[in-house]
Design a protein around this motif. Structure first.
Motif, PDB file in Angstrom:
ATOM      1  N   GLU A  24       0.803  -1.434   0.028  1.00 55.34           N
ATOM      2  CA  GLU A  24       0.076  -0.209   0.555  1.00 55.34           C
ATOM      3  C   GLU A  24       0.838   1.669   0.069  1.00 55.34           C
ATOM      4  O   GLU A  24       0.552   1.750  -0.761  1.00 55.34           O
ATOM      5  N   CYS A  25       1.435   0.968   0.724  1.00 50.02           N
ATOM      6  CA  CYS A  25       2.080   2.828   1.244  1.00 50.02           C
ATOM      7  C   CYS A  25       3.622   2.265   0.754  1.00 50.02           C
ATOM      8  O   CYS A  25       4.647   3.151   0.762  1.00 50.02           O
ATOM      9  N   PHE A  26       4.419   1.165   0.393  1.00 56.42           N
ATOM     10  CA  PHE A  26       5.592   0.901  -0.153  1.00 56.42           C
ATOM     11  C   PHE A  26       6.496   0.715   1.117  1.00 56.42           C
ATOM     12  O   PHE A  26       8.127   1.358   0.977  1.00 56.42           O
ATOM     13  N   PHE A  27       6.743   1.418   2.190  1.00 55.87           N
ATOM     14  CA  PHE A  27       7.244   1.121   3.733  1.00 55.87           C
ATOM     15  C   PHE A  27       7.709  -0.036   3.416  1.00 55.87           C
ATOM     16  O   PHE A  27       7.568  -1.662   3.107  1.00 55.87           O
ATOM     17  N   ALA A  28       9.474  -0.177   3.357  1.00 58.06           N
ATOM     18  CA  ALA A  28      10.161  -1.549   3.888  1.00 58.06           C
ATOM     19  C   ALA A  28      10.496  -1.140   4.223  1.00 58.06           C
ATOM     20  O   ALA A  28      11.800  -0.092   4.922  1.00 58.06           O
ATOM     21  N   ALA A  29      11.396  -2.722   5.148  1.00 55.68           N
ATOM     22  CA  ALA A  29      11.932  -2.942   6.693  1.00 55.68           C
ATOM     23  C   ALA A  29      12.499  -3.829   6.353  1.00 55.68           C
ATOM     24  O   ALA A  29      11.540  -5.060   5.616  1.00 55.68           O
ATOM     25  N   TYR A  30      12.914  -4.633   7.148  1.00 54.76           N
ATOM     26  CA  TYR A  30      13.018  -5.952   7.860  1.00 54.76           C
ATOM     27  C   TYR A  30      12.660  -6.872   8.335  1.00 54.76           C
ATOM     28  O   TYR A  30      11.542  -5.556   8.713  1.00 54.76           O
ATOM     29  N   PRO A  31      11.848  -7.772   8.459  1.00 57.47           N
ATOM     30  CA  PRO A  31      10.500  -8.305   8.834  1.00 57.47           C
ATOM     31  C   PRO A  31      10.478  -7.372  10.535  1.00 57.47           C
ATOM     32  O   PRO A  31       9.478  -7.475  10.688  1.00 57.47           O
ATOM     33  N   ALA A  36       7.433  -3.010  14.068  1.00 59.01           N
ATOM     34  CA  ALA A  36       6.800  -2.592  14.693  1.00 59.01           C
ATOM     35  C   ALA A  36       5.962  -1.118  14.642  1.00 59.01           C
ATOM     36  O   ALA A  36       6.137  -0.561  13.601  1.00 59.01           O
ATOM     37  N   PRO A  37       5.044  -0.796  15.530  1.00 60.62           N
ATOM     38  CA  PRO A  37       4.751   0.960  15.612  1.00 60.62           C
ATOM     39  C   PRO A  37       5.333   1.619  15.264  1.00 60.62           C
ATOM     40  O   PRO A  37       6.587   1.517  16.213  1.00 60.62           O
ATOM     41  N   LEU A  38       5.384   2.483  14.743  1.00 58.76           N
ATOM     42  CA  LEU A  38       6.620   4.019  14.430  1.00 58.76           C
ATOM     43  C   LEU A  38       5.629   5.075  15.355  1.00 58.76           C
ATOM     44  O   LEU A  38       4.804   5.371  15.631  1.00 58.76           O
ATOM     45  N   ALA A  39       6.971   5.176  15.740  1.00 60.09           N
ATOM     46  CA  ALA A  39       7.140   6.864  16.545  1.00 60.09           C
ATOM     47  C   ALA A  39       5.805   7.817  15.668  1.00 60.09           C
ATOM     48  O   ALA A  39       5.969   8.143  14.773  1.00 60.09           O
ATOM     49  N   PRO A  40       5.450   8.747  16.112  1.00 62.54           N
ATOM     50  CA  PRO A  40       4.559   9.318  15.492  1.00 62.54           C
ATOM     51  C   PRO A  40       5.722  10.520  14.542  1.00 62.54           C
ATOM     52  O   PRO A  40       4.856  10.696  13.508  1.00 62.54           O
ATOM     53  N   ALA A  41       6.525  11.282  15.065  1.00 56.42           N
ATOM     54  CA  ALA A  41       7.461  11.584  13.905  1.00 56.42           C
ATOM     55  C   ALA A  41       7.768  10.863  13.216  1.00 56.42           C
ATOM     56  O   ALA A  41       7.488  10.980  11.941  1.00 56.42           O
ATOM     57  N   GLU A  42       7.752   9.556  12.907  1.00 58.45           N
ATOM     58  CA  GLU A  42       8.806   8.731  11.840  1.00 58.45           C
ATOM     59  C   GLU A  42       7.447   8.505  11.104  1.00 58.45           C
ATOM     60  O   GLU A  42       7.522   8.437   9.732  1.00 58.45           O
ATOM     61  N   LEU A  43       6.610   8.121  11.237  1.00 57.60           N
ATOM     62  CA  LEU A  43       5.119   7.711  11.409  1.00 57.60           C
ATOM     63  C   LEU A  43       5.095   8.842   9.586  1.00 57.60           C
ATOM     64  O   LEU A  43       4.687   8.519   8.637  1.00 57.60           O
ATOM     65  N   ALA A  44       4.949  10.530  10.514  1.00 57.54           N
ATOM     66  CA  ALA A  44       4.713  11.728   9.649  1.00 57.54           C
ATOM     67  C   ALA A  44       5.650  11.896   8.211  1.00 57.54           C
ATOM     68  O   ALA A  44       5.009  11.664   7.145  1.00 57.54           O
ATOM     69  N   ALA A  45       7.308  10.974   8.566  1.00 58.95           N
ATOM     70  CA  ALA A  45       8.046  10.965   7.100  1.00 58.95           C
ATOM     71  C   ALA A  45       7.853  10.288   6.626  1.00 58.95           C
ATOM     72  O   ALA A  45       8.197  10.498   5.266  1.00 58.95           O
ATOM     73  N   ALA A  53      16.335   5.837   6.428  1.00 57.79           N
ATOM     74  CA  ALA A  53      17.347   7.327   6.240  1.00 57.79           C
ATOM     75  C   ALA A  53      16.547   7.798   7.248  1.00 57.79           C
ATOM     76  O   ALA A  53      16.257   9.102   8.082  1.00 57.79           O
ATOM     77  N   VAL A  54      14.839   8.068   7.139  1.00 58.33           N
ATOM     78  CA  VAL A  54      14.035   9.170   7.975  1.00 58.33           C
ATOM     79  C   VAL A  54      13.627   8.787   9.671  1.00 58.33           C
ATOM     80  O   VAL A  54      13.129   9.260  10.198  1.00 58.33           O
ATOM     81  N   ARG A  55      13.758   7.577   9.579  1.00 60.62           N
ATOM     82  CA  ARG A  55      13.273   7.111  10.771  1.00 60.62           C
ATOM     83  C   ARG A  55      14.643   7.057  11.342  1.00 60.62           C
ATOM     84  O   ARG A  55      15.328   7.780  11.601  1.00 60.62           O
ATOM     85  N   ALA A  56      14.064   6.828  12.726  1.00 55.35           N
ATOM     86  CA  ALA A  56      14.715   7.176  14.078  1.00 55.35           C
ATOM     87  C   ALA A  56      16.652   6.698  13.536  1.00 55.35           C
ATOM     88  O   ALA A  56      16.464   5.537  13.529  1.00 55.35           O
ATOM     89  N   PRO A  57      17.630   7.423  13.896  1.00 59.18           N
ATOM     90  CA  PRO A  57      18.712   7.593  13.348  1.00 59.18           C
ATOM     91  C   PRO A  57      19.243   5.623  13.790  1.00 59.18           C
ATOM     92  O   PRO A  57      19.311   5.463  15.009  1.00 59.18           O
ATOM     93  N   ASN A  58      19.673   5.306  13.056  1.00 61.80           N
ATOM     94  CA  ASN A  58      20.278   3.342  13.509  1.00 61.80           C
ATOM     95  C   ASN A  58      21.080   3.297  12.389  1.00 61.80           C
ATOM     96  O   ASN A  58      20.690   2.722  11.245  1.00 61.80           O
ATOM     97  N   HIS A  59      22.618   3.573  12.617  1.00 60.36           N
ATOM     98  CA  HIS A  59      23.506   3.270  11.115  1.00 60.36           C
ATOM     99  C   HIS A  59      24.247   1.801  11.575  1.00 60.36           C
ATOM    100  O   HIS A  59      24.103   1.476  10.254  1.00 60.36           O
ATOM    101  N   HIS A  60      23.624   1.288  12.134  1.00 60.99           N
ATOM    102  CA  HIS A  60      24.119  -0.075  11.974  1.00 60.99           C
ATOM    103  C   HIS A  60      23.006  -0.652  11.866  1.00 60.99           C
ATOM    104  O   HIS A  60      23.318  -1.485  10.072  1.00 60.99           O
TER     105      HIS A  60
END
Length: 118
Positions: free
Chosen positions: A41-48, A52-61, A99-106
């Motif tokens: 639907e939104c093409f959100f892509a991540a490891y399985p 998990a539920p995203l923080a409001p700022a992450e969700l908006a981004a 890149a737009v989520r909370a920083p997780n450089h690993h």
């Protein structure tokens, strides 16, 4: 959005070769191609584990970036069997999302490393 995604268990395909950079080649479909899941639907892509539920700022981004991800994913088969090009698109979508989520450089570094393997 709930959706189903394919995955390939590494033990289900025969390992042919492990390269000097630890990239593994298999006789069948590569499990690497299916490491990143993509919402149809939104093409959100991540490891399985990161669906998990995203923080409001992450969700908006993530929502603000959806049209650009939709355009990037145009013509790709991300829900079913993937070609290498589809896997590359999934990883590029994941780069955008991480890149737009909370920083997780690993995590982001791992995505880039696997994208280089593709």
């Amino acid at each position: 959005t709930r959706f189903a995604s394919l995955s390939v268990r590494p033990e289900a395909v025969a390992l042919q070769e492990r390269e000097s950079d630890f990239h593994e080649r298999y006789s069948g479909p590569s499990p690497l191609w299916y490491l990143v899941q993509v919402c149809p639907e939104c093409f959100f892509a991540a490891y399985p584990d990161d669906f998990a539920p995203l923080a409001p700022a992450e969700l908006a981004a993530i929502r603000a970036q959806a049209p650009a991800r939709r355009q990037l994913a145009a013509g790709s088969s991300l829900a079913g069997e993937r070609r290498m090009e589809d896997a590359s698109t999934a990883f590029r979508l994941a780069v955008d999302c991480y890149a737009v989520r909370a920083p997780n450089h690993h995590r982001l570094g791992g995505i880039y490393h696997r994208l280089a393997w593709l």
